[in-house]
Design a protein around this motif. Structure first.
Motif: not given
Lengths: 201, 203, 198
Positions: C167-191
């Motif tokens: 609460x009160x840090x929605x943008x940062x929370x969103x950013x954190x989740x977005x970083x996870x989502x942006x990276x995971x699939x590409x990481x999987x394919x690289x590995x």
């Protein structure tokens, strides 16, 4: 289209959201020292914008072509980064000074003492360092950010000069006159600029 | 020769502490003053760096003061300062890595700190070695004191701690604003106002 | 000829000084370089150890992989017996005011996240800064390594793909989740490409 959008975003971000003066405390000396004259502030802002665009672009090129060049990495040249940056800035300022004196004497006159002082303006070296810190890998983006930083500085310093013009007529407690009230005003301004944070996702 | 000289040295030293305090009186070096005073620890690290750089650059500038060419003077100063700042930066990275991340670009920004270039110009390029060193020590001590006062106030109000040690009662509600830019500006403004009020009364 | 002489007369001090200072810098750098590098490795290892407490060995398996437009090294963590505990990488993304860099750990089969730590962020203290808080970070530990979803309110203790925002840090929370989502699939394919996971 995406590319242009990124550039516009970068520009707005460095002008408003990450304004060097109001959120990173860079270029505070001229910002607080500016007299209450709007035209002088604008002149100063323009001079800084010019130098910072030049210096930002040049240092980015040096950083990427020489200091971070994989072929030269083994020599550990990046230790000389700060020395290189400040020399480029000092050189750029001198060049601008000579160029203006020769070709635009009237403009040179109006900048007066501001020009040599720009070398020690933290905003310029600060921006060059931030370009390095933010991992900007794109030339166009580096140029846009440098230019935006200058515009951001101009906006901040012009707002300040405008406020000070009016402050002369205000009834400020005796002990707060001069620097203290300027600092408090600056504090309130940063508070206002915080409203821009989060605008860019 | 020796005696008056010593008196002068004492004066030079004291001047930096109060009468010509770089932060409170001359309003120099505002950028680090405002940026790193969110807590006492980074403020102190910054002060030590400034002390090192100021002393070294004053020594070098004073030694070569007779060789300086007027139009290359500023270039020489910045070159000297940039070198010592890089050394300080490497030292902080090596011995206090977590401070290096906190202070980030503000250590290299010592290069353009007006205090250092100002002292090189106003003092070291005109005076002998000993006076220059005394001046550097006095000025940097004055800078340290100013930074520590500002940082203590801000850390106390923002987190209820000083030097990471809790000093406020449990019920204390931290003022988030104090650790943000706005806190820096307003605290310094009020401190300056207080100093003005004190000196006015005395006069 | 005169101009050369003039040039040297004017600038010999600058050239000599530049040479001396260069030497001084080189010496300092040589003396401190190893310690600085060691510090950086230690800092990274400490963070990875915090995320994967059983792991004892950290090995860089991929140098400078490009994921979601940012470059990162990928590390493999294993225990004393050589059993793979997981992988760690640096995820970068735009936060509230500045870039956020997170070090993110996934388990050895890329099924679950093992959590994250904040490498660097310039977020507003006491607002965006709060993504460092333990209860927020705990929601990612054990979460399925796929698309995560941010919700406004809910059970923070329940481990699933739903992350409760601060609460009160929605943008940062969103950013954190977005970083996870942006990276995971590409990481999987690289590995997968490197044969590190099935």
């Amino acid at each position: 289209m995406d590319y242009v959008q990124t550039l516009i975003m970068a520009f707005i971000s460095v002008v408003l959201v990450n304004n060097l003066v109001l959120t990173k405390f860079l270029g505070i000396c001229p910002y607080l020292g500016v007299s209450g004259r709007l035209d002088m502030a604008f002149g100063m802002g323009m001079a800084v914008t010019f130098v910072v665009t030049l210096a930002g672009t040049l240092t980015w090129l040096i950083d990427h072509l020489i200091l971070m060049n994989p072929a030269l990495e083994a020599y550990g040249l990046d230790v000389t980064r700060y020395v290189c940056f400040i020399l480029v800035i000092a050189g750029a300022v001198q060049l601008v000074e000579m160029y203006l004196r020769k070709f635009f004497p009237t403009l040179y006159e109006s900048f007066g003492i501001f020009l040599p002082l720009i070398t020690t303006n933290c905003a310029i070296l600060g921006l060059c360092l931030f370009l390095n810190l933010w991992d900007i890998h794109n030339f166009a983006q580096a140029v846009v950010l440098s230019f935006g930083a200058g515009i951001g500085f101009t906006i901040a310093i012009c707002i300040m000069a405008g406020i000070r013009e009016n402050l002369n007529m205000a009834d400020v407690p005796k002990c707060l006159r001069g620097a203290p009230i300027t600092l408090i005003t600056a504090g309130l301004l940063t508070l206002a600029f915080m409203g821009f944070a989060g605008m860019i996702k | 020769m020796a005696e008056p000289n010593q008196g002068n040295l004492g004066n030079t030293f004291i001047a930096g502490l109060w009468r010509e305090n770089p932060v409170f009186r001359l309003l120099l070096g505002m950028c680090p003053t405002l940026a790193v005073t969110g807590a006492v620890k980074p403020a102190l690290t910054m002060s030590i760096c400034v002390m090192f750089v100021l002393t070294c650059s004053n020594i070098v500038v004073s030694l070569m003061r007779n060789l300086l060419k007027p139009h290359l003077r500023i270039l020489m100063f910045t070159l000297t300062i940039a070198t010592f700042v890089t050394i300080a930066d490497l030292a902080v990275k090596a011995f206090a890595p977590e401070m290096s991340t906190t202070l980030g670009p503000y250590i290299p920004l010592i290069i353009v700190n007006c205090i250092i270039i100002g002292r090189a110009e106003a003092c070291a390029s005109k005076n002998n070695l000993i006076t220059s060193i005394t001046d550097a020590l006095g000025m940097s001590l004055g800078f340290t004191i100013a930074l520590c006062i500002l940082a203590s106030v801000r850390e106390l109000l923002a987190a209820g701690t000083i030097f990471d040690i809790a000093v406020m009662p449990d019920k204390f509600v931290p003022l988030a604003a104090m650790s943000m830019p706005v806190g820096a500006f307003i605290t310094l403004g009020l401190i300056l106002g207080l100093i003005n009020a004190i000196t006015k009364k005395r006069a | 000829m005169r101009s050369v002489k003039h040039f040297i007369e004017q600038s010999w001090l600058l050239i000599a000084a530049a040479f001396c200072f260069g030497l001084l810098l080189a010496m300092t750098n040589a003396a401190l370089k190893d310690k600085i590098e060691q510090n950086q490795i230690d800092a990274l290892n400490n963070m990875m150890r915090g995320l994967m407490s059983e792991a004892t060995n950290f090995e860089k398996v991929i140098d400078q992989a490009e994921i979601a437009g940012y470059k990162t090294d990928i590390y493999k963590a294993s225990d004393n017996g050589g059993q793979i505990i997981g992988f760690a990488f640096v995820g970068t993304g735009a936060g509230f005011a500045d870039k956020i860099k997170l070090i993110i750990a996934v388990d050895g089969t890329c099924d679950k996240f093992l959590g994250f730590d904040v490498l660097s962020s310039n977020e507003t203290p006491l607002f965006g800064d709060r993504i460092k808080e333990d209860w927020f970070r705990a929601q990612f530990v054990g979460a399925p390594a796929g698309a995560l979803e941010l919700i406004k309110s809910g059970d923070t203790k329940k481990i699933d793909n739903k992350i409760v925002a601060i609460t009160g840090a929605t943008v940062s929370s969103q950013a954190t989740v977005k970083i996870f989502n942006d990276h995971i699939e590409e990481l999987k394919s690289i590995l997968k490409e490197k044969g590190l996971i099935d």
